[in-house]
Design a protein around this motif. Structure first.
Motif, short mmCIF file in Angstrom:
data_model
loop_
_atom_site.label_atom_id
_atom_site.label_comp_id
_atom_site.label_asym_id
_atom_site.label_seq_id
_atom_site.Cartn_x
_atom_site.Cartn_y
_atom_site.Cartn_z
N UNK A 114 53.31 26.12 44.39
CA UNK A 114 53.43 24.67 44.52
C UNK A 114 54.03 23.99 43.31
N UNK A 115 53.71 24.46 42.10
CA UNK A 115 54.25 23.83 40.89
C UNK A 115 55.73 24.08 40.72
N UNK A 116 56.31 24.93 41.56
CA UNK A 116 57.73 25.26 41.44
C UNK A 116 58.53 24.86 42.68
N UNK A 117 57.89 24.17 43.60
CA UNK A 117 58.57 23.79 44.84
C UNK A 117 59.40 22.52 44.68
N UNK A 118 60.54 22.49 45.36
CA UNK A 118 61.32 21.26 45.44
C UNK A 118 60.81 20.47 46.65
N UNK A 119 61.05 19.17 46.71
CA UNK A 119 60.53 18.36 47.82
C UNK A 119 60.93 18.87 49.21
N UNK A 120 62.20 19.25 49.37
CA UNK A 120 62.66 19.70 50.69
C UNK A 120 61.96 20.99 51.13
N UNK A 121 61.56 21.82 50.19
CA UNK A 121 60.83 23.05 50.50
C UNK A 121 59.38 22.73 50.83
N UNK A 127 54.00 18.77 55.66
CA UNK A 127 54.16 17.89 56.83
C UNK A 127 53.54 16.52 56.61
N UNK A 128 53.55 16.06 55.39
CA UNK A 128 52.99 14.75 55.05
C UNK A 128 53.68 14.28 53.78
N UNK A 129 54.36 13.16 53.87
CA UNK A 129 55.15 12.69 52.73
C UNK A 129 54.28 12.37 51.52
N UNK A 130 53.09 11.87 51.78
CA UNK A 130 52.17 11.57 50.68
C UNK A 130 51.76 12.84 49.95
N UNK A 131 51.51 13.90 50.73
CA UNK A 131 51.13 15.18 50.13
C UNK A 131 52.29 15.77 49.34
N UNK A 135 52.27 16.63 45.36
CA UNK A 135 52.61 17.96 44.83
C UNK A 135 53.68 17.87 43.75
N UNK A 136 54.69 17.08 43.98
CA UNK A 136 55.76 16.94 42.99
C UNK A 136 55.23 16.29 41.72
N UNK A 137 54.32 15.33 41.87
CA UNK A 137 53.73 14.66 40.71
C UNK A 137 52.93 15.65 39.88
#
Length: 267
Positions: A114-121, A127-131, A135-137
């Motif tokens: 998760x700490x290495x994921x890009x938003x599109x991945x 399946x939730x924009x807030x989530x 994660x990106x934060x």
């Protein structure tokens, strides 16, 4: 998978015990250093118990009750809060632990961590924009300048590089991101070659080391994430990490593998 908090009821229990512990300690004019010495823990641990951030065992409560002259009141409270037999707390808040860590070492067997994921991945997974935003934060823990970023060692199973998430374009962008991030001085990404049995086959996990050198583990399950600081759990995960790192490719070779998969599989 994103960490899920099982229940908020454990936090009031932690806070309640911590407040009373601090109350009796101050009334007895006992400093935290004395508690740490008697319980063979650190001052940081004592402070975190009092602020409701860390769990303690009954043996710890027994010593504190004696040292502070609580007359059994702290033990009675501890037993009331653990009447169902479960130690306080039931769960830690993993995102908080993650942000306070000075080192994070983990293994992921099926997805990019998760700490290495890009938003599109992350988007097709969560399946939730807030989530996704959350994660990106969280990734600031390894990207920030102040305080110093945490050191991240991410062991990624080779199969995760081939598992399609979204489109081929997303997969290529994700792998290119891994290459870029792996060049940061505080980030090491090592690919664990596919095939064969090892101690990581049981599932993904992360071991966080805090500033006082204490450790807390996060283990992913199909239902929810489990957070633990039990000695036997930490020992088992440490052994798994030793075995995984023995099998993992060095950083430079891992980048070469990631680059090859990006070019040959996802172009």
């Amino acid at each position: 998978m994103s960490p899920r908090r099982r229940s908020p009821t454990s936090q009031p229990a932690l806070a309640a015990f911590g407040r009373q512990m601090a109350r009796y300690r101050l009334r007895a004019n006992v400093v935290q250093q004395a508690i740490a010495a008697r319980t063979n823990t650190s001052v940081s641990f004592v402070s975190q118990v009092e602020t409701g951030k860390r769990r303690c065992k009954r043996s710890f409560a027994e010593i504190v009750d004696e040292v502070t002259g609580a007359g059994g009141a702290l033990l009675e409270l501890y037993d009331d809060l653990t009447r169902d037999g479960t130690p306080v707390p039931l769960w830690f808040d993993w995102p908080t632990v993650e942000q306070e860590a000075v080192m994070l070492v983990g293994y992921e067997h099926s997805l990019v961590p998760g700490l290495l994921q890009i938003p599109d991945y992350a988007r097709p997974i969560l399946r939730c924009e807030q989530a996704v935003s959350a994660r990106i934060e969280r990734q600031q823990v390894i990207m920030r300048e102040s305080p110093a970023p945490a050191t991240l060692v991410a062991l990624v199973d080779e199969l995760a590089l081939y598992r399609p998430v979204g489109s081929p374009e997303i997969m290529r962008a994700q792998l290119e991101h891994l290459i870029t991030v792996s060049e940061r001085p505080n980030v090491t990404i090592q690919v664990v070659p596919a095939g064969g049995e090892h101690m990581g086959c049981g599932g993904a996990f992360v071991l966080a080391t805090l500033s006082d050198r204490s450790e807390i583990a996060y283990l992913e399950t199909t239902i929810r994430g489990i957070t633990s600081d039990e000695a036997q759990d930490l020992t088992a995960l440490s052994r798994a990490l030793v075995e995984l790192r023995e099998n993992a490719l060095p950083g430079r070779m891992s980048r070469d593998v990631i680059r090859k998969v990006a070019e040959e599989k996802w172009s």
